[in-house]
Design a protein around this motif. Structure first.
Motif, PDB file in Angstrom:
ATOM      1  N   LEU A 132      -4.554   9.134 -13.900  1.00 51.37           N
ATOM      2  CA  LEU A 132      -4.899   7.559 -14.133  1.00 51.37           C
ATOM      3  C   LEU A 132      -5.427   6.667 -13.117  1.00 51.37           C
ATOM      4  CD1 LEU A 132      -1.570   6.865 -16.311  1.00 51.37           C
ATOM      5  CD2 LEU A 132      -3.860   6.955 -17.274  1.00 51.37           C
ATOM      6  N   LEU A 133      -4.733   6.932 -11.866  1.00 53.92           N
ATOM      7  CA  LEU A 133      -5.262   5.957 -10.905  1.00 53.92           C
ATOM      8  C   LEU A 133      -6.855   6.420 -10.398  1.00 53.92           C
ATOM      9  CD1 LEU A 133      -2.368   6.656  -8.260  1.00 53.92           C
ATOM     10  CD2 LEU A 133      -2.590   4.484  -9.508  1.00 53.92           C
ATOM     11  N   THR A 134      -7.097   7.677 -10.604  1.00 50.23           N
ATOM     12  CA  THR A 134      -8.582   8.022 -10.198  1.00 50.23           C
ATOM     13  C   THR A 134      -9.415   7.629 -11.497  1.00 50.23           C
ATOM     14  OG1 THR A 134      -7.712   9.861  -9.333  1.00 50.23           O
ATOM     15  CG2 THR A 134     -10.326  10.014 -10.069  1.00 50.23           C
ATOM     16  N   GLU A 135      -8.949   7.640 -12.706  1.00 52.45           N
ATOM     17  CA  GLU A 135      -9.845   7.227 -13.859  1.00 52.45           C
ATOM     18  C   GLU A 135     -10.057   5.539 -14.144  1.00 52.45           C
ATOM     19  OE1 GLU A 135      -8.019   8.539 -17.346  1.00 52.45           O
ATOM     20  OE2 GLU A 135      -8.839  10.746 -17.122  1.00 52.45           O
ATOM     21  N   TYR A 136      -9.021   4.843 -13.442  1.00 52.94           N
ATOM     22  CA  TYR A 136      -9.353   3.470 -13.608  1.00 52.94           C
ATOM     23  C   TYR A 136      -9.374   2.816 -12.025  1.00 52.94           C
ATOM     24  CZ  TYR A 136      -7.666   3.457 -18.183  1.00 52.94           C
ATOM     25  OH  TYR A 136      -7.621   3.712 -19.770  1.00 52.94           O
ATOM     26  N   GLY A 137      -9.856   3.761 -11.197  1.00 53.08           N
ATOM     27  CA  GLY A 137     -10.011   3.267  -9.620  1.00 53.08           C
ATOM     28  C   GLY A 137      -8.874   2.320  -9.060  1.00 53.08           C
ATOM     29  N   ILE A 138      -7.649   2.716  -9.291  1.00 54.76           N
ATOM     30  CA  ILE A 138      -6.466   1.871  -8.780  1.00 54.76           C
ATOM     31  C   ILE A 138      -5.874   2.317  -7.630  1.00 54.76           C
ATOM     32  CG2 ILE A 138      -4.117   1.078  -9.473  1.00 54.76           C
ATOM     33  CD1 ILE A 138      -4.992   1.477 -12.389  1.00 54.76           C
ATOM     34  N   LYS A 139      -5.512   1.535  -6.436  1.00 55.08           N
ATOM     35  CA  LYS A 139      -4.842   2.054  -5.200  1.00 55.08           C
ATOM     36  C   LYS A 139      -3.296   2.247  -5.699  1.00 55.08           C
ATOM     37  CE  LYS A 139      -7.990   0.042  -1.988  1.00 55.08           C
ATOM     38  NZ  LYS A 139      -8.037  -1.240  -0.948  1.00 55.08           N
ATOM     39  N   TYR A 140      -2.760   3.283  -4.921  1.00 49.66           N
ATOM     40  CA  TYR A 140      -1.379   3.629  -5.351  1.00 49.66           C
ATOM     41  C   TYR A 140      -0.565   2.479  -4.700  1.00 49.66           C
ATOM     42  CZ  TYR A 140       2.940   6.241  -4.893  1.00 49.66           C
ATOM     43  OH  TYR A 140       4.246   6.851  -4.817  1.00 49.66           O
ATOM     44  N   SER A 141      -0.827   1.794  -3.609  1.00 45.48           N
ATOM     45  CA  SER A 141      -0.030   0.559  -3.246  1.00 45.48           C
ATOM     46  C   SER A 141      -0.166  -0.529  -3.992  1.00 45.48           C
ATOM     47  CB  SER A 141      -0.381   0.166  -1.701  1.00 45.48           C
ATOM     48  OG  SER A 141      -1.868  -0.025  -1.742  1.00 45.48           O
ATOM     49  N   ASP A 142      -0.924  -0.777  -4.899  1.00 46.35           N
ATOM     50  CA  ASP A 142      -1.011  -1.906  -5.848  1.00 46.35           C
ATOM     51  C   ASP A 142      -0.236  -2.065  -6.992  1.00 46.35           C
ATOM     52  OD1 ASP A 142      -3.121  -2.824  -4.003  1.00 46.35           O
ATOM     53  OD2 ASP A 142      -4.771  -2.129  -5.367  1.00 46.35           O
ATOM     54  N   VAL A 143       0.271  -0.463  -7.117  1.00 45.46           N
ATOM     55  CA  VAL A 143       1.148  -0.701  -8.524  1.00 45.46           C
ATOM     56  C   VAL A 143       2.596  -0.519  -8.093  1.00 45.46           C
ATOM     57  CG1 VAL A 143       1.513   0.548 -10.506  1.00 45.46           C
ATOM     58  CG2 VAL A 143      -0.540   0.623  -9.583  1.00 45.46           C
ATOM     59  N   PRO A 144       3.410  -1.463  -8.686  1.00 49.16           N
ATOM     60  CA  PRO A 144       4.947  -1.648  -8.293  1.00 49.16           C
ATOM     61  C   PRO A 144       5.569  -0.336  -9.028  1.00 49.16           C
ATOM     62  CG  PRO A 144       4.011  -3.678  -9.467  1.00 49.16           C
ATOM     63  CD  PRO A 144       2.811  -2.749  -9.523  1.00 49.16           C
ATOM     64  N   SER A 145       6.443   0.365  -8.268  1.00 51.59           N
ATOM     65  CA  SER A 145       6.920   1.424  -8.677  1.00 51.59           C
ATOM     66  C   SER A 145       8.346   1.070  -9.157  1.00 51.59           C
ATOM     67  CB  SER A 145       6.824   2.675  -7.562  1.00 51.59           C
ATOM     68  OG  SER A 145       7.472   1.923  -6.457  1.00 51.59           O
ATOM     69  N   SER A 146       8.754   1.945 -10.072  1.00 51.32           N
ATOM     70  CA  SER A 146      10.015   1.863 -10.709  1.00 51.32           C
ATOM     71  C   SER A 146      10.743   3.132 -10.715  1.00 51.32           C
ATOM     72  CB  SER A 146      10.284   1.224 -12.190  1.00 51.32           C
ATOM     73  OG  SER A 146       9.597   2.029 -13.022  1.00 51.32           O
ATOM     74  N   GLY A 147      10.087   4.260 -10.266  1.00 51.38           N
ATOM     75  CA  GLY A 147      10.860   5.533 -10.357  1.00 51.38           C
ATOM     76  C   GLY A 147      11.851   5.748  -9.392  1.00 51.38           C
ATOM     77  N   PRO A 148      12.772   6.830  -9.447  1.00 54.31           N
ATOM     78  CA  PRO A 148      14.029   7.128  -8.378  1.00 54.31           C
ATOM     79  C   PRO A 148      13.263   7.421  -6.978  1.00 54.31           C
ATOM     80  CG  PRO A 148      13.524   8.912  -9.858  1.00 54.31           C
ATOM     81  CD  PRO A 148      12.796   7.804 -10.427  1.00 54.31           C
ATOM     82  N   LYS A 149      13.882   6.891  -5.899  1.00 50.39           N
ATOM     83  CA  LYS A 149      13.391   7.148  -4.588  1.00 50.39           C
ATOM     84  C   LYS A 149      11.926   6.660  -4.384  1.00 50.39           C
ATOM     85  CE  LYS A 149      16.653   9.868  -3.657  1.00 50.39           C
ATOM     86  NZ  LYS A 149      17.839   9.271  -3.007  1.00 50.39           N
ATOM     87  N   GLY A 150      11.594   5.605  -5.227  1.00 51.86           N
ATOM     88  CA  GLY A 150      10.384   4.810  -5.084  1.00 51.86           C
ATOM     89  C   GLY A 150       9.239   5.195  -5.600  1.00 51.86           C
TER      90      GLY A 150
END
Length: 419
Positions: free
Chosen positions: A142-160
């Motif tokens: 998804l990050l590749t298909e939409y050209g999104i940077k990992y750091s731009d998306v707020p994470s909610s999973g365990p251990k970040g």
């Protein structure tokens, strides 16, 4: 409420802040415990999403544990051949590059209710800020298909960890659109080669048409999940039938039988008679079969429309009629309007090969040369047919059913005459 505190093993693991616990998963609906049969990774190995960490014996079979995180396998907590490991038990620890895991002599306090049951005391978790990226293959896609940077998306999973739901919510909130896939047309730079003075050469430029075809093939191979199946057909009966028809004054070739057999198999398995329309299988109302043959001048292609409704004799007549027309047979092996393509390289002596699918095709059938083999001390004629198909739009069962029907028609030519 009163609690008793039990002091267990005096050596405990002090996990790094960003460590990920790998737990015994549920690999079958009825699984309650498992056995670590073999570790395929050892401590200190770098782990990437998709790696198989270990083999686990469930109540049904031995299954590989595939990891969606990335990092370094820091500690294996359950050795091989350890039986009856309960679901949810921590079997290994994964950490990021540069993190550490140590042992520290410190008693562990476990809160145990004195008589009326067990109660666990949980401490609220704090958001974790990590300096490295941990995500699964679906998130990366998804990050590749939409050209999104990992750091731009707020994470909610365990251990970040960044979850797929986080990315989907980010895409919806930002109203992002998928980036169109582009094929890099720029070829890698090839170092200049200097020929010795006594060698002469002629530069042959690559035509723009050939460059375009090459780009289409690159895009097809990268964007389309190709799968392959083949069948080995005994075709003595076909040649016997062709010989008999010739004695009756009717000229029929093997290519005529191929077109009719493929068309009849497509009618039998209509899931194969589709086109790729923006990644979706679009059913077709007619069965139009294209066939490409190789000769001394290159490739020639023609299309027989509604081939399933024609007899073998009518297919032969249309093939001969196209050969007499100036625009009947086209140069090249690209699709020429058919819903399914046959590529026959029997004249070149190739016994078996596969072809790349040209969009919007979903499949292509390749035919090798006819070979004589001995079976029970008798010579028989055999021919291999290989199907390349888009495994996203066509299942293996559908492809296999198509090939089995094709084999039946080629080995028993009277069946398609009766159909």
């Amino acid at each position: 409420m009163k609690y008793q505190y039990a002091f267990l093993h005096n050596s405990v693991l002090r996990l790094a802040e960003n460590a990920i616990e790998i737990k015994m998963p549920s690999l079958s609906p009825t699984m309650t415990e498992g056995t670590i049969v073999k570790w395929l990774k050892k401590e200190g190995d770098t782990i990437t999403p998709g790696d198989v960490l270990c083999e686990i014996q469930t109540d049904k079979a031995v299954v590989g544990l595939e990891i969606e995180e990335e990092g370094v396998l820091s500690k294996i907590l359950v050795p091989e051949n350890t039986q009856n490991v309960q679901l949810g038990a921590v079997i290994a620890v994964l950490i990021g590059e540069g993190d550490a895991i140590t042992e520290k002599e410190k008693p562990v306090e476990m809160a145990v209710e004195s008589s009326s049951g067990v109660k666990t005391v949980e401490t609220p978790s704090k958001p974790v800020k990590r300096e490295y990226q941990v995500c699964g293959p679906s998130v990366k896609k998804l990050l590749t298909e939409y050209g999104i940077k990992y750091s731009d998306v707020p994470s909610s999973g365990p251990k970040g960890n960044l979850l797929k739901g986080d990315v989907l919510k980010f895409i919806q909130d930002k109203k992002l659109k998928q980036i169109p896939f582009k094929v890099e047309s720029k070829a890698p730079k090839i170092p200049d080669v200097k020929l010795s003075e006594d060698l002469s050469h002629v530069d042959i430029p690559v035509s723009s048409e050939r460059r375009t075809v090459a780009e289409q093939l690159i895009h097809s191979k990268i964007a389309m999940p190709h799968a392959y199946m083949n069948v080995d057909c005994k075709i003595d009966n076909v040649f016997s039938f062709i010989k008999k028809m010739k004695q009756d004054g009717l000229e029929i070739s093997l290519n005529d039988f191929l077109v009719k057999s493929v068309a009849t198999a497509l009618r039998k398995v209509p899931e194969m008679n589709v086109m790729n329309l923006n990644g979706q299988a679009q059913p077709l109302n007619s069965i139009n079969v294209s066939i490409t043959v190789a000769n001394d001048s290159g490739y020639l292609s023609a299309t027989i429309n509604n081939a399933d409704e024609l007899t073998v004799q009518l297919v032969s007549e249309q093939m001969n009629s196209l050969a007499s027309q100036a625009d009947g047979w086209k140069l090249g092996k690209e699709p020429v309007g058919g819903s399914f393509r046959i590529l026959n390289l029997a004249m070149t002596g190739i016994s078996n090969f596969s072809e790349i699918i040209y969009p919007p095709e979903v499949a292509v059938l390749t035919i090798g040369t006819v070979q004589y083999v001995f079976e029970e001390e008798m010579p028989v004629q055999r021919m291999k047919a290989t199907l390349s198909f888009n495994n996203q739009l066509i299942s293996g069962n559908e492809a296999g059913s198509f090939l089995n029907n094709l084999k039946q028609y080629l080995e028993n030519p009277l069946t398609i005459c009766l159909s």
